[in-house]
Design a protein around this motif. Sequence first.
Motif, PDB file in Angstrom:
ATOM      1  N   CYS A  82      -3.263  10.585  -0.452  1.00 38.41           N
ATOM      2  CA  CYS A  82      -2.671  10.218   0.843  1.00 38.41           C
ATOM      3  C   CYS A  82      -1.184   9.932   0.700  1.00 38.41           C
ATOM      4  O   CYS A  82      -0.714   9.504  -0.348  1.00 38.41           O
ATOM      5  CB  CYS A  82      -3.357   8.973   1.421  1.00 38.41           C
ATOM      6  SG  CYS A  82      -5.119   9.135   1.702  1.00 38.41           S
ATOM      7  N   THR A  84       1.798   7.777   2.843  1.00 34.11           N
ATOM      8  CA  THR A  84       1.936   6.784   3.907  1.00 34.11           C
ATOM      9  C   THR A  84       3.193   7.013   4.743  1.00 34.11           C
ATOM     10  O   THR A  84       4.083   7.787   4.368  1.00 34.11           O
ATOM     11  CB  THR A  84       1.990   5.358   3.328  1.00 34.11           C
ATOM     12  OG1 THR A  84       3.185   5.222   2.543  1.00 34.11           O
ATOM     13  CG2 THR A  84       0.780   5.088   2.462  1.00 34.11           C
ATOM     14  N   THR A  91      -1.709   5.912   6.707  1.00 33.55           N
ATOM     15  CA  THR A  91      -1.775   7.120   5.888  1.00 33.55           C
ATOM     16  C   THR A  91      -1.568   8.335   6.779  1.00 33.55           C
ATOM     17  O   THR A  91      -2.504   8.838   7.398  1.00 33.55           O
ATOM     18  CB  THR A  91      -3.136   7.215   5.176  1.00 33.55           C
ATOM     19  OG1 THR A  91      -4.186   6.984   6.138  1.00 33.55           O
ATOM     20  CG2 THR A  91      -3.248   6.182   4.077  1.00 33.55           C
ATOM     21  N   ASN A 127      -5.816   7.256  10.418  1.00 34.37           N
ATOM     22  CA  ASN A 127      -4.654   6.851   9.631  1.00 34.37           C
ATOM     23  C   ASN A 127      -4.336   5.353   9.738  1.00 34.37           C
ATOM     24  O   ASN A 127      -3.504   4.838   9.000  1.00 34.37           O
ATOM     25  CB  ASN A 127      -3.417   7.669  10.029  1.00 34.37           C
ATOM     26  CG  ASN A 127      -2.838   7.252  11.370  1.00 34.37           C
ATOM     27  OD1 ASN A 127      -3.580   6.909  12.297  1.00 34.37           O
ATOM     28  ND2 ASN A 127      -1.531   7.284  11.487  1.00 34.37           N
ATOM     29  N   TYR A 130      -6.122   2.207   6.588  1.00 33.23           N
ATOM     30  CA  TYR A 130      -5.557   1.766   5.309  1.00 33.23           C
ATOM     31  C   TYR A 130      -4.866   0.400   5.377  1.00 33.23           C
ATOM     32  O   TYR A 130      -5.088  -0.464   4.523  1.00 33.23           O
ATOM     33  CB  TYR A 130      -4.571   2.830   4.819  1.00 33.23           C
ATOM     34  CG  TYR A 130      -3.926   2.544   3.491  1.00 33.23           C
ATOM     35  CD1 TYR A 130      -4.690   2.419   2.333  1.00 33.23           C
ATOM     36  CD2 TYR A 130      -2.535   2.424   3.389  1.00 33.23           C
ATOM     37  CE1 TYR A 130      -4.086   2.178   1.102  1.00 33.23           C
ATOM     38  CE2 TYR A 130      -1.926   2.187   2.169  1.00 33.23           C
ATOM     39  CZ  TYR A 130      -2.700   2.065   1.032  1.00 33.23           C
ATOM     40  OH  TYR A 130      -2.099   1.826  -0.176  1.00 33.23           O
ATOM     41  N   ILE A 157      -2.531   7.051  -3.466  1.00 33.05           N
ATOM     42  CA  ILE A 157      -1.868   6.863  -2.178  1.00 33.05           C
ATOM     43  C   ILE A 157      -0.394   6.588  -2.450  1.00 33.05           C
ATOM     44  O   ILE A 157      -0.043   5.587  -3.068  1.00 33.05           O
ATOM     45  CB  ILE A 157      -2.516   5.707  -1.387  1.00 33.05           C
ATOM     46  CG1 ILE A 157      -4.009   6.017  -1.183  1.00 33.05           C
ATOM     47  CG2 ILE A 157      -1.812   5.520  -0.046  1.00 33.05           C
ATOM     48  CD1 ILE A 157      -4.798   4.897  -0.534  1.00 33.05           C
TER      49      ILE A 157
END
Length: 333
Positions: A82, A84, A91, A127, A130, A157
């Motif tokens: 992922c 960010t 994400t 999204n 997270y 991530i």
Amino acid sequence: MDNKKEERKLAAKAKKNAFTRLTKVYLAVAIIGAIAWGVLYKVNSLMGVNTTVKVDENGNTVKQIELIQDEPKKDVVTMLFCGTDEGGYRTDTILYMKYDTINNQLYMISIPRDTYTTNWRAYLKINTIYQGGKYTQALLDEVQNLLAVEPIDYYMIINLDMIPVMVEKIGGLEVTQEMRDIWWNYQEVNHYYFELPKNNGERLNAEQVEKLVRYRAYVDGDISRGNMQKAVIKQLLKQLMSSENIYNLPSLINTAVESTNTNITVRDAMKYVGELKEINLDTIVSSAMPVTDLGYYPQATAEEPTRGQSCVLVNKTEARRVVANWVYKKPTE
């Protein structure tokens, strides 16, 4: 008399300076030793060795080295990758990846950032689960449920701000045909403020790459945005793995570590590093996420059909079929 007194002062001063220099040397050696021991302990624990120091019944110091039992290398490894947003909270890039270690084949599918979810930790869109790392496992569970896959082995991530930094360190990102196809076929006219070079091999600078990975005004929304990010990441990996960037590795690694949330240890990486070098990035299977509706409004009413936020409604049945069909096929001669 005065001369002897002056000589004693000079001798005392010289002795003091020598002592000071010696002390500094010992201090430097002690610091280096402490750092080296700390690094060795950390690397040993990651690589599979646990070192402990004990005192026996006779007062003697005894060092014990034990091998940490580790899982064998898997034939298939899965990962959630992922990227960010600027604040590291959401994400905005979500890729599910499968790596066939036997055939050195990599598969990936991009999950639109606006994918509709009923997860209580999110606000309608996947999204938002997270939340800056607060619900990493919840995001993994959501993707596993969406694609009906086994528990994901690893996650990585990163803050997408890392990509332009790396691009600057390697002297620019080369434009590929894949990038150009996505840009010219799906970009909305007059919605952007730089021209993508028309020739393959021309290089984008860090600022241009940042604009490219964050650009959203495509005619099909997040679908092309995700595909463009995959194309950028694929080309970045290709250049990072080239021999010309071998001297940049320490700096690149530091940048990656500072910008990454992952459960991958050195031990894990060492198990697969040999095979990863053999991956042909041109044969990566990159699947598009099947969707039912690009403009789904879960809060809509009869009076307000576009009430609330617009989400992407994924075709779960078709998405699961796509992932289930990721089976290695030997290239034809």
